[in-house]
Motif scaffolding. Structure first.
Motif, PDB file in Angstrom:
ATOM      1  N   GLU A 210      12.819  21.750 -53.682  1.00 25.49           N
ATOM      2  CA  GLU A 210      13.754  21.612 -54.800  1.00 25.49           C
ATOM      3  C   GLU A 210      13.596  20.304 -55.563  1.00 25.49           C
ATOM      4  O   GLU A 210      14.002  20.197 -56.721  1.00 25.49           O
ATOM      5  N   MET A 211      13.014  19.296 -54.911  1.00 29.24           N
ATOM      6  CA  MET A 211      12.958  17.952 -55.489  1.00 29.24           C
ATOM      7  C   MET A 211      12.353  17.914 -56.899  1.00 29.24           C
ATOM      8  O   MET A 211      12.959  17.350 -57.817  1.00 29.24           O
ATOM      9  N   PRO A 212      11.168  18.491 -57.130  1.00 33.01           N
ATOM     10  CA  PRO A 212      10.536  18.311 -58.456  1.00 33.01           C
ATOM     11  C   PRO A 212      11.367  18.864 -59.603  1.00 33.01           C
ATOM     12  O   PRO A 212      11.497  18.213 -60.649  1.00 33.01           O
ATOM     13  N   ARG A 213      11.952  20.052 -59.438  1.00 35.38           N
ATOM     14  CA  ARG A 213      12.690  20.611 -60.571  1.00 35.38           C
ATOM     15  C   ARG A 213      14.005  19.900 -60.811  1.00 35.38           C
ATOM     16  O   ARG A 213      14.443  19.749 -61.954  1.00 35.38           O
ATOM     17  N   PHE A 214      14.654  19.398 -59.754  1.00 34.11           N
ATOM     18  CA  PHE A 214      15.864  18.617 -59.962  1.00 34.11           C
ATOM     19  C   PHE A 214      15.540  17.255 -60.577  1.00 34.11           C
ATOM     20  O   PHE A 214      16.287  16.750 -61.408  1.00 34.11           O
ATOM     21  N   ASP A 215      14.437  16.682 -60.178  1.00 34.63           N
ATOM     22  CA  ASP A 215      13.993  15.420 -60.760  1.00 34.63           C
ATOM     23  C   ASP A 215      13.825  15.575 -62.268  1.00 34.63           C
ATOM     24  O   ASP A 215      14.371  14.785 -63.061  1.00 34.63           O
ATOM     25  N   LEU A 216      13.107  16.587 -62.682  1.00 32.59           N
ATOM     26  CA  LEU A 216      12.866  16.837 -64.100  1.00 32.59           C
ATOM     27  C   LEU A 216      14.182  17.138 -64.833  1.00 32.59           C
ATOM     28  O   LEU A 216      14.436  16.605 -65.921  1.00 32.59           O
TER      29      LEU A 216
ATOM     30  N   LEU B 199      24.082  11.767 -57.570  1.00 32.88           N
ATOM     31  CA  LEU B 199      24.092  12.923 -58.471  1.00 32.88           C
ATOM     32  C   LEU B 199      23.848  14.256 -57.771  1.00 32.88           C
ATOM     33  O   LEU B 199      24.125  15.310 -58.346  1.00 32.88           O
ATOM     34  N   THR B 200      23.308  14.234 -56.559  1.00 35.97           N
ATOM     35  CA  THR B 200      23.075  15.482 -55.820  1.00 35.97           C
ATOM     36  C   THR B 200      23.383  15.264 -54.350  1.00 35.97           C
ATOM     37  O   THR B 200      23.453  14.137 -53.874  1.00 35.97           O
ATOM     38  N   GLY B 201      23.512  16.390 -53.639  1.00 33.20           N
ATOM     39  CA  GLY B 201      23.522  16.352 -52.196  1.00 33.20           C
ATOM     40  C   GLY B 201      22.082  16.375 -51.694  1.00 33.20           C
ATOM     41  O   GLY B 201      21.129  16.272 -52.485  1.00 33.20           O
ATOM     42  N   PRO B 202      21.880  16.536 -50.382  1.00 30.86           N
ATOM     43  CA  PRO B 202      20.529  16.615 -49.834  1.00 30.86           C
ATOM     44  C   PRO B 202      19.765  17.791 -50.430  1.00 30.86           C
ATOM     45  O   PRO B 202      20.295  18.892 -50.556  1.00 30.86           O
ATOM     46  N   LEU B 203      18.503  17.544 -50.776  1.00 29.37           N
ATOM     47  CA  LEU B 203      17.647  18.572 -51.358  1.00 29.37           C
ATOM     48  C   LEU B 203      16.410  18.759 -50.494  1.00 29.37           C
ATOM     49  O   LEU B 203      15.932  17.826 -49.851  1.00 29.37           O
TER      50      LEU B 203
ATOM     51  N   ILE C 120      20.757  24.049 -68.418  1.00 30.79           N
ATOM     52  CA  ILE C 120      19.489  23.343 -68.338  1.00 30.79           C
ATOM     53  C   ILE C 120      18.377  24.346 -68.059  1.00 30.79           C
ATOM     54  O   ILE C 120      18.479  25.144 -67.116  1.00 30.79           O
ATOM     55  N   ARG C 121      17.333  24.296 -68.869  1.00 31.59           N
ATOM     56  CA  ARG C 121      16.227  25.221 -68.682  1.00 31.59           C
ATOM     57  C   ARG C 121      15.533  24.969 -67.338  1.00 31.59           C
ATOM     58  O   ARG C 121      15.273  23.825 -66.963  1.00 31.59           O
ATOM     59  N   GLY C 122      15.290  26.027 -66.587  1.00 29.47           N
ATOM     60  CA  GLY C 122      14.555  25.920 -65.334  1.00 29.47           C
ATOM     61  C   GLY C 122      15.414  25.723 -64.109  1.00 29.47           C
ATOM     62  O   GLY C 122      14.890  25.679 -62.986  1.00 29.47           O
ATOM     63  N   ILE C 123      16.730  25.590 -64.314  1.00 26.82           N
ATOM     64  CA  ILE C 123      17.612  25.410 -63.165  1.00 26.82           C
ATOM     65  C   ILE C 123      18.953  26.064 -63.490  1.00 26.82           C
ATOM     66  O   ILE C 123      19.565  25.778 -64.512  1.00 26.82           O
TER      67      ILE C 123
ATOM     68  N   ASN D 226      16.665  11.911 -49.505  1.00 26.26           N
ATOM     69  CA  ASN D 226      16.628  13.338 -49.830  1.00 26.26           C
ATOM     70  C   ASN D 226      17.623  13.728 -50.924  1.00 26.26           C
ATOM     71  O   ASN D 226      17.972  14.899 -51.061  1.00 26.26           O
ATOM     72  N   PHE D 227      18.097  12.735 -51.712  1.00 28.96           N
ATOM     73  CA  PHE D 227      18.991  13.064 -52.817  1.00 28.96           C
ATOM     74  C   PHE D 227      18.631  12.197 -54.024  1.00 28.96           C
ATOM     75  O   PHE D 227      17.813  11.272 -53.941  1.00 28.96           O
TER      76      PHE D 227
END
Length: 235
Positions: free
Chosen positions: A181-187, A173-177, A38-41, A103-104
């Motif tokens: 980190e939230m915006p890039r994982f969201d995208l 889908l994720t652990g605590p962020l 995935i681009r950006g992560i 937070n996830f």
């Protein structure tokens, strides 16, 4: 040995396959999977931030993990779960989307679904006598200190805080962020899962997951079809 009653799509469903790749493990086979590019992560970021849900596998919790009561055996649990599943008709969830849950991140319906809330409450009540009550030490570990009064009551009555009126269907889908980190994982999550969320997800089975020893990854033990056809087969 601990057991849990969850929902998860069938093993070869495209959403199941995509989620297993994202999480890095297939809960049906137990095999590790390669994280998607995935681009950006980076793949190491994905692997680190999916470690917690990876152990539990892709699922929506209906009955949280429990140890069997002393007078209950696995065959008894399986027989009852098969019969119970047969008394509930399959149904489609409202469209799923990637959502932030504290937070996830997870997948959740875009609108509330009373049918899945009723199913979850029924599972919690129906199988409560199959579980060993939590010990005092387990209750203390499960109480984060910020539970609401209803959540605290649920923990002590049902062994899990987020049941009944506190239940919200979601597939983690994720652990605590961190907030950074939230915006890039969201995208990244929206881009990755969008193709797999175009068609409705059907709740057509109940899944029994098992944890063979403390800390071991959870595996799908069996899927139990819902509906009258399943009930007739059992009869």
């Amino acid at each position: 040995m601990r057991y849990a009653i969850h929902f998860t799509p069938p093993a070869h469903d495209p959403l199941t396959v995509a989620a297993a790749q994202w999480l890095g493990r297939n809960a049906f086979s137990g095999e590790a999977t390669e994280p998607p590019a995935i681009r950006g992560i980076g793949i190491h970021d994905i692997a680190f931030n999916t470690a917690l849900p990876r152990r539990y596998g892709f699922h929506a919790t209906l009955k949280a993990p429990f140890r069997l009561a002393p007078d209950v055996t696995e065959p008894m649990l399986l027989r009852h779960l098969m019969r119970f599943a047969g008394t509930h008709s399959p149904f489609e969830l409202p469209k799923l989307e990637v959502v932030r849950l504290g937070n996830f991140f997870g997948l959740a319906p875009v609108v509330p679904c009373d049918t899945v809330r009723f199913l979850a409450a029924s599972v919690v009540q129906e199988f409560d006598n199959f579980r060993t009550p939590l010990s005092e030490a387990e209750l203390e570990r499960s109480d984060s200190g910020d539970l609401s009064a209803p959540q605290f009551a649920n923990l002590h009555r049902w062994g899990h805080p987020y049941v009944m009126d506190e239940f919200r269907f979601h597939m983690t889908l994720t652990g605590p962020l961190s907030l950074v980190e939230m915006p890039r994982f969201d995208l990244a999550l929206r881009d990755y899962f969008e193709p797999y969320l175009k068609r409705p997800v059907e709740i057509a089975n109940l899944a029994l997951f098992i944890e063979e020893e403390p800390g071991a990854p959870f595996l799908v033990h069996s899927l139990h079809p819902m509906g009258r056809v399943a009930a007739r087969k059992i009869a």
